[in-house]
Design a protein around this motif. Sequence first.
Motif, mmCIF file in Angstrom:
data_model
loop_
_atom_site.group_PDB
_atom_site.id
_atom_site.type_symbol
_atom_site.label_atom_id
_atom_site.label_comp_id
_atom_site.label_asym_id
_atom_site.label_seq_id
_atom_site.Cartn_x
_atom_site.Cartn_y
_atom_site.Cartn_z
ATOM 1 N N HIS A 79 -0.872 -5.883 37.505
ATOM 2 C CA HIS A 79 -1.101 -4.454 37.305
ATOM 3 C C HIS A 79 -0.988 -4.133 35.821
ATOM 4 O O HIS A 79 0.101 -4.205 35.248
ATOM 5 C CB HIS A 79 -0.085 -3.641 38.105
ATOM 6 N N PRO A 80 -2.100 -3.787 35.163
ATOM 7 C CA PRO A 80 -2.059 -3.442 33.728
ATOM 8 C C PRO A 80 -1.256 -2.175 33.475
ATOM 9 O O PRO A 80 -0.981 -1.382 34.383
ATOM 10 C CB PRO A 80 -3.541 -3.229 33.382
ATOM 11 N N VAL A 81 -0.881 -1.990 32.228
ATOM 12 C CA VAL A 81 -0.119 -0.812 31.804
ATOM 13 C C VAL A 81 -1.052 0.151 31.070
ATOM 14 O O VAL A 81 -1.862 -0.265 30.227
ATOM 15 C CB VAL A 81 1.048 -1.233 30.886
ATOM 16 N N ASP A 82 -0.933 1.434 31.384
ATOM 17 C CA ASP A 82 -1.695 2.483 30.691
ATOM 18 C C ASP A 82 -1.002 2.758 29.354
ATOM 19 O O ASP A 82 -0.102 3.588 29.257
ATOM 20 C CB ASP A 82 -1.743 3.742 31.560
ATOM 21 N N VAL A 83 -1.420 2.046 28.307
ATOM 22 C CA VAL A 83 -0.733 2.128 27.019
ATOM 23 C C VAL A 83 -0.957 3.476 26.337
ATOM 24 O O VAL A 83 -0.107 3.941 25.568
ATOM 25 C CB VAL A 83 -1.175 0.972 26.093
ATOM 26 N N ILE A 84 -2.082 4.126 26.606
ATOM 27 C CA ILE A 84 -2.332 5.445 25.999
ATOM 28 C C ILE A 84 -1.373 6.481 26.576
ATOM 29 O O ILE A 84 -0.769 7.278 25.843
ATOM 30 C CB ILE A 84 -3.793 5.863 26.218
#
Length: 227
Positions: A79-84
């Motif tokens: 699960h990627p991270v929403d860095v913005i």
Amino acid sequence: MKRVLLLILIVLGVLNMRAEGDGSTISLHGSFSVPLGDYGSKEYQKGSFTTPGVSFGAEGVWNFKYGIGFGIDVNYSLHPVDVIALATEMVNNDPFLTNVVVRSDPYSILTISGGIYYSVNLSDKLELQPKLLLGIMFGKTPFQLFEPTYFIVGPEYFKITSSRDQGLTYRPGISLRYSVSSCVSLNIRVNYTYSDLSFGFITSQGKEYRDKSISFLDFGLGLVIHL
């Protein structure tokens, strides 16, 4: 990744040696994986800022009488991270921070579980199969690098290293299987996965633990081989 592939091969090998009769199956599956609850939240204090990712793995089922069976499931999720969104919340919660650039690996989750399956024949080619599984979850938080810009003065960068934990997981689900031939079927799968994990981190004040409720829903397709 090598450990996950090795586990899948071991499970498939065991299932192939022990499966008896036409009622036993092995399957490979891939899924679209959606984080839920705090795990998918973008709240600064308790959210993990995860976004939809992928899951894949293998499953084997020994079917007994009256549609009841026992199965083993191995599943790996990213699960990627929403860095913005994470950077925005960091700036909003720190009056001295004017901007920050975030780089992050995804969360990785491995589950190994087993439990009861129940098969219901809807027609000659369609079969509905709910399941209830219990097992263990191995979770890994992402390595993250931060490049902040402060109003007055501050560090040029800082990082958060990965942490691991494992705990009890439960994984109910249901699949709809369509028989292509006597040897091969295709299925549509929905699975829910949940576990409470506690990750340890070394900080300037010593070691601290951050509790996370890991939950996600998988929607996917599987290739089923009848033994």
